[in-house]
Scaffold this motif. Structure first.
Motif, PDB file in Angstrom:
ATOM      1  N   ASN A  64       0.828  -1.209   0.000  1.00 45.36           N
ATOM      2  CA  ASN A  64       0.000   0.000   0.000  1.00 45.36           C
ATOM      3  C   ASN A  64       0.860   1.256   0.000  1.00 45.36           C
ATOM      4  O   ASN A  64       2.077   1.200   0.117  1.00 45.36           O
ATOM      5  CB  ASN A  64      -0.986   0.011   1.176  1.00 45.36           C
ATOM      6  CG  ASN A  64      -0.313  -0.253   2.484  1.00 45.36           C
ATOM      7  OD1 ASN A  64       0.732   0.336   2.759  1.00 45.36           O
ATOM      8  ND2 ASN A  64      -0.858  -1.148   3.281  1.00 45.36           N
ATOM      9  N   ARG A  65       0.158   2.379  -0.122  1.00 48.65           N
ATOM     10  CA  ARG A  65       0.808   3.679  -0.183  1.00 48.65           C
ATOM     11  C   ARG A  65       0.387   4.449   1.057  1.00 48.65           C
ATOM     12  O   ARG A  65      -0.803   4.469   1.405  1.00 48.65           O
ATOM     13  CB  ARG A  65       0.310   4.385  -1.446  1.00 48.65           C
ATOM     14  CG  ARG A  65       0.521   5.872  -1.472  1.00 48.65           C
ATOM     15  CD  ARG A  65       1.699   6.224  -2.329  1.00 48.65           C
ATOM     16  NE  ARG A  65       1.881   7.670  -2.401  1.00 48.65           N
ATOM     17  CZ  ARG A  65       3.057   8.248  -2.273  1.00 48.65           C
ATOM     18  NH1 ARG A  65       4.146   7.535  -2.062  1.00 48.65           N
ATOM     19  NH2 ARG A  65       3.150   9.556  -2.368  1.00 48.65           N
ATOM     20  N   ASN A  66       1.340   5.046   1.769  1.00 51.36           N
ATOM     21  CA  ASN A  66       1.003   5.918   2.890  1.00 51.36           C
ATOM     22  C   ASN A  66       1.159   7.353   2.409  1.00 51.36           C
ATOM     23  O   ASN A  66       2.282   7.871   2.329  1.00 51.36           O
ATOM     24  CB  ASN A  66       1.931   5.599   4.073  1.00 51.36           C
ATOM     25  CG  ASN A  66       1.587   6.422   5.303  1.00 51.36           C
ATOM     26  OD1 ASN A  66       1.122   7.568   5.187  1.00 51.36           O
ATOM     27  ND2 ASN A  66       1.803   5.836   6.459  1.00 51.36           N
TER      28      ASN A  66
ATOM     29  N   GLY B 252       4.253   9.924   2.393  1.00 51.72           N
ATOM     30  CA  GLY B 252       4.862   9.888   1.066  1.00 51.72           C
ATOM     31  C   GLY B 252       5.669   8.615   0.847  1.00 51.72           C
ATOM     32  O   GLY B 252       6.681   8.611   0.137  1.00 51.72           O
ATOM     33  N   GLN B 253       5.201   7.522   1.479  1.00 52.15           N
ATOM     34  CA  GLN B 253       5.953   6.262   1.381  1.00 52.15           C
ATOM     35  C   GLN B 253       5.085   5.147   0.813  1.00 52.15           C
ATOM     36  O   GLN B 253       3.861   5.193   0.887  1.00 52.15           O
ATOM     37  CB  GLN B 253       6.388   5.819   2.785  1.00 52.15           C
ATOM     38  CG  GLN B 253       7.545   6.589   3.359  1.00 52.15           C
ATOM     39  CD  GLN B 253       7.842   6.129   4.780  1.00 52.15           C
ATOM     40  OE1 GLN B 253       7.009   5.533   5.449  1.00 52.15           O
ATOM     41  NE2 GLN B 253       9.041   6.427   5.238  1.00 52.15           N
TER      42      GLN B 253
ATOM     43  N   ASN C 294       9.174   0.058   4.546  1.00 52.85           N
ATOM     44  CA  ASN C 294       8.617   1.330   4.077  1.00 52.85           C
ATOM     45  C   ASN C 294       9.659   1.992   3.195  1.00 52.85           C
ATOM     46  O   ASN C 294      10.834   2.049   3.566  1.00 52.85           O
ATOM     47  CB  ASN C 294       8.288   2.231   5.272  1.00 52.85           C
ATOM     48  CG  ASN C 294       7.253   1.584   6.179  1.00 52.85           C
ATOM     49  OD1 ASN C 294       6.217   1.139   5.699  1.00 52.85           O
ATOM     50  ND2 ASN C 294       7.549   1.498   7.464  1.00 52.85           N
ATOM     51  N   PHE C 295       9.223   2.501   2.033  1.00 53.27           N
ATOM     52  CA  PHE C 295      10.227   3.051   1.120  1.00 53.27           C
ATOM     53  C   PHE C 295       9.659   4.169   0.264  1.00 53.27           C
ATOM     54  O   PHE C 295       8.444   4.294   0.100  1.00 53.27           O
ATOM     55  CB  PHE C 295      10.823   1.942   0.238  1.00 53.27           C
ATOM     56  CG  PHE C 295       9.817   1.262  -0.641  1.00 53.27           C
ATOM     57  CD1 PHE C 295       9.027   0.232  -0.169  1.00 53.27           C
ATOM     58  CD2 PHE C 295       9.659   1.649  -1.971  1.00 53.27           C
ATOM     59  CE1 PHE C 295       8.093  -0.398  -0.983  1.00 53.27           C
ATOM     60  CE2 PHE C 295       8.735   1.021  -2.799  1.00 53.27           C
ATOM     61  CZ  PHE C 295       7.952  -0.005  -2.296  1.00 53.27           C
ATOM     62  N   THR C 296      10.565   4.964  -0.258  1.00 51.06           N
ATOM     63  CA  THR C 296      10.160   6.031  -1.174  1.00 51.06           C
ATOM     64  C   THR C 296      10.502   5.596  -2.598  1.00 51.06           C
ATOM     65  O   THR C 296      11.341   4.717  -2.806  1.00 51.06           O
ATOM     66  CB  THR C 296      10.909   7.341  -0.853  1.00 51.06           C
ATOM     67  OG1 THR C 296      12.297   7.045  -0.768  1.00 51.06           O
ATOM     68  CG2 THR C 296      10.444   7.943   0.456  1.00 51.06           C
ATOM     69  N   ALA C 297       9.823   6.241  -3.570  1.00 47.08           N
ATOM     70  CA  ALA C 297      10.085   5.922  -4.981  1.00 47.08           C
ATOM     71  C   ALA C 297      10.033   7.217  -5.780  1.00 47.08           C
ATOM     72  O   ALA C 297       9.243   8.106  -5.445  1.00 47.08           O
ATOM     73  CB  ALA C 297       9.021   4.939  -5.485  1.00 47.08           C
TER      74      ALA C 297
ATOM     75  N   GLY D 157      13.702   2.386   3.208  1.00 47.35           N
ATOM     76  CA  GLY D 157      14.588   2.349   2.049  1.00 47.35           C
ATOM     77  C   GLY D 157      14.101   3.137   0.859  1.00 47.35           C
ATOM     78  O   GLY D 157      13.123   3.890   0.949  1.00 47.35           O
ATOM     79  N   GLU D 158      14.805   2.925  -0.258  1.00 46.27           N
ATOM     80  CA  GLU D 158      14.492   3.616  -1.511  1.00 46.27           C
ATOM     81  C   GLU D 158      14.389   2.583  -2.618  1.00 46.27           C
ATOM     82  O   GLU D 158      15.225   1.670  -2.697  1.00 46.27           O
ATOM     83  CB  GLU D 158      15.624   4.584  -1.879  1.00 46.27           C
ATOM     84  CG  GLU D 158      15.653   5.815  -1.000  1.00 46.27           C
ATOM     85  CD  GLU D 158      17.012   6.531  -1.061  1.00 46.27           C
ATOM     86  OE1 GLU D 158      17.843   6.166  -1.939  1.00 46.27           O
ATOM     87  OE2 GLU D 158      17.223   7.420  -0.223  1.00 46.27           O
ATOM     88  N   LEU D 159      13.395   2.784  -3.467  1.00 45.33           N
ATOM     89  CA  LEU D 159      13.214   1.885  -4.611  1.00 45.33           C
ATOM     90  C   LEU D 159      14.449   1.934  -5.503  1.00 45.33           C
ATOM     91  O   LEU D 159      14.977   3.008  -5.784  1.00 45.33           O
ATOM     92  CB  LEU D 159      11.983   2.338  -5.407  1.00 45.33           C
ATOM     93  CG  LEU D 159      11.612   1.463  -6.592  1.00 45.33           C
ATOM     94  CD1 LEU D 159      10.881   0.220  -6.114  1.00 45.33           C
ATOM     95  CD2 LEU D 159      10.733   2.243  -7.569  1.00 45.33           C
TER      96      LEU D 159
END
Ligand code: 5AD
Ligand code: SF4
Length: 496
Positions: free
Chosen positions: A444-446, A450-451, A463-466, A492-494
């Motif tokens: 899912n998207r939070n 913004g994660q 939990n990660f950003t993209a 983390g990061e995508l």
């Protein structure tokens, strides 16, 4: 045994996903195309979409279902919802809108049981308006007809072993019968297999492979509420798994109170062989199983995980206590050393296997020294996560007869110590992932943070950003670089 949670099961369009019912969040029902309306579309196990012939304009019977408890209950609710939809009902999201209000209940600990009686008393005012109430699941089986005395406005009391008779029970309720029960099937050899299962997630789904429990641990109410152990045939499990793969599911979780006590009634496959066969189905990328009992946990399960890459590198193996004497008093059927032997098999596996557990503190007579043996077991195993519980006396269980109850404050102190110790272990263990990449299934998207959020094969929350131009889809498998670690999650990061 299974992870506990409380979750309203509500119908939602497919595009809006939510956390796993078994992982603490509300479970949303995906019906393959949005909220059911006049023309109810139900994703049936048969691999096809069944269009139920409800006449447009005809008033539909409505129901609300709230689910408490473990993944087994969450999945039972998916089958109950499917059954009701196939009987012409429409699911609604509030008690106020519903004609029939159902609670699928849990009685594993006293607190879980109290919740349903609180709910019933909150809503009894609606009885006068013609709403009907039903209690399903473990509290229903445990309390039986006593529920009618305690809550006279309840019309249906039905244990999980009787769910296959729900259609007939619904007819009786609709005919105005005041007290309908399904309580006499605990000795059945049959599982609740239905062609209609309204799964809550279009990517990941449960399959029950074994129901009931014959272990009779001294503290546990489950053998009394869910009845005797009975397995589905491996053919039936595999055909359901193949149908799910055809519908686009990529992750399957095999469920049972003790999945690894599975005995194929047709004698074709052991549990490990069934696990491997599900993992080999084209399109299936992850297979999980819960819960395993240490007594029946064979090395062949680890061999299967080694051999089949789609079998997730995670085993939930409840230990309950690190003390030899307490394990014996709990009637757990294994010693600390036998448990640790199974852990050593997992540690010798080709892939690193994440190990998680359930632990009870304050079992009657548990001394300080015995509790410390549980703490030392945490050091020996180095779990990736544990669920700790204060012992709660349950009706009918052998432990009720034991003296030496531990005061609640002392149980609370031990639980806090247990959790604190485990938190430190997790903080250390999770740090090892810093700078590494892991495969994550996006859940899912939070928006607020913004994660994106998902899980690794080891079932760790990530939990990660993209980047804006590489937003992942829910259900996709992506690679994520670990930039931060916490005791219960990774950040983390995508990787694009
Ligand atoms: N009291 C406290 N915890 C219990 N569990 C089962 N019965 C009880 C009880 N009477 C815990 C066990 C089980 C988990 C799902 O719930 O740890 O593995
Ligand atoms: Fe699990 Fe023991 Fe309860 Fe059976 S009796 S469900 S094995 S805790």
């Amino acid at each position: 045994m299974l992870t506990q949670t409380a979750s309203p099961t509500v119908a939602e369009p497919c595009s809006r996903l939510s956390p796993d019912a078994g992982q603490g969040g509300p479970s949303k029902l995906c019906l393959g195309g949005g909220l059911p309306s006049a023309d109810v579309r139900l994703r049936a196990n048969g691999g096809t979409r069944v269009i139920l012939d409800h006449m447009p304009g005809e008033p539909q019977k409505t129901f609300y279902l709230e689910t408490f408890g473990c993944q087994m209950n969450a999945h039972d609710s998916e089958k109950v919802v499917g059954t009701l939809l196939s009987e012409g009902y429409r699911q609604v999201q509030t008690v106020e809108e519903a004609e029939l209000v159902l609670y699928n209940t849990c009685s594993i600990r006293d607190k879980a049981e109290q919740k349903v009686f609180n709910r019933l008393s909150d809503y009894k005012k609606f009885y006068k308006q013609g709403k009907r109430f039903g209690v399903l699941g473990c509290v229903a089986q445990q309390e039986g007809e006593k529920i009618f005395e305690r809550a006279p406005y309840v019309s249906l009391v039905c244990g999980s072993a009787s769910y296959r008779n729900l259609p007939q029970m619904l007819i009786q309720i609709e005919a105005g019968k005041q007290r309908v029960t399904g309580l006499d099937d605990r000795e059945t050899d049959e599982c609740f297999e239905t062609e209609f299962t309204a799964r809550t997630n279009p990517h990941r789904g449960y399959i029950t492979i074994i129901e009931g429990c014959d272990k009779f641990c001294a503290y546990c109410v489950v053998p009394f509420t869910r009845g005797k152990e009975r397995s589905r045939t491996s053919d039936s499990v595999l055909s359901e798994a193949r149908q799910m793969a055809d519908l686009g599911y990529t992750e399957i979780q095999l469920l049972g109170q003790n999945v690894n006590s599975y005995k194929d009634p047709a004698g074709k496959k052991s549990f490990a062989e069934l696990l491997a066969a599900v993992g080999e189905i084209a399109g299936i990328r992850r297979v999980r199983f819960t819960t395993s009992h240490p007594r029946d946990f064979g090395r062949d399960i680890i061999d299967a995980i080694d051999a089949v890459p789609t079998l997730c590198d995670h085993v939930h193996l409840p230990v309950q206590s690190g003390s030899e004497r307490v394990l014996d008093a709990m009637q757990r059927l294994y010693t600390r050393d036998e448990y640790l032997e199974r852990i050593s098999w997992m540690k010798a596996a080709r892939r690193e296997i994440s190990i998680t557990s359930d632990i009870i503190v304050g079992f009657p007579g548990e001394t300080e020294v015995e509790f410390e043996e549980t703490l030392s077991l945490l050091d020996d195993v180095e779990y990736d996560s544990i669920f700790g519980f204060k012992y709660s006396p349950r009706p009918n269980t052998p432990a009720l007869k034991l003296d030496d109850a531990i005061p609640d404050e002392e149980k609370a102190r031990r639980l806090a110590m247990l959790n604190e110790k485990q938190r430190e272990i997790q903080r250390r263990r999770y740090q090892r992932y810093l700078g590494t990449t892991l495969e994550v299934m996006v859940e899912n998207r939070n928006e607020a943070r913004g994660q994106w959020s998902g899980r690794t094969s080891q079932n760790k929350v990530f939990n990660f950003t993209a980047p804006e131009d590489a937003k992942p889809n829910v259900g996709a498998y992506v690679t994520v670089m670990t930039t931060g670690t916490f005791p219960n999650s990774l950040l983390g990061e995508l990787v694009v």
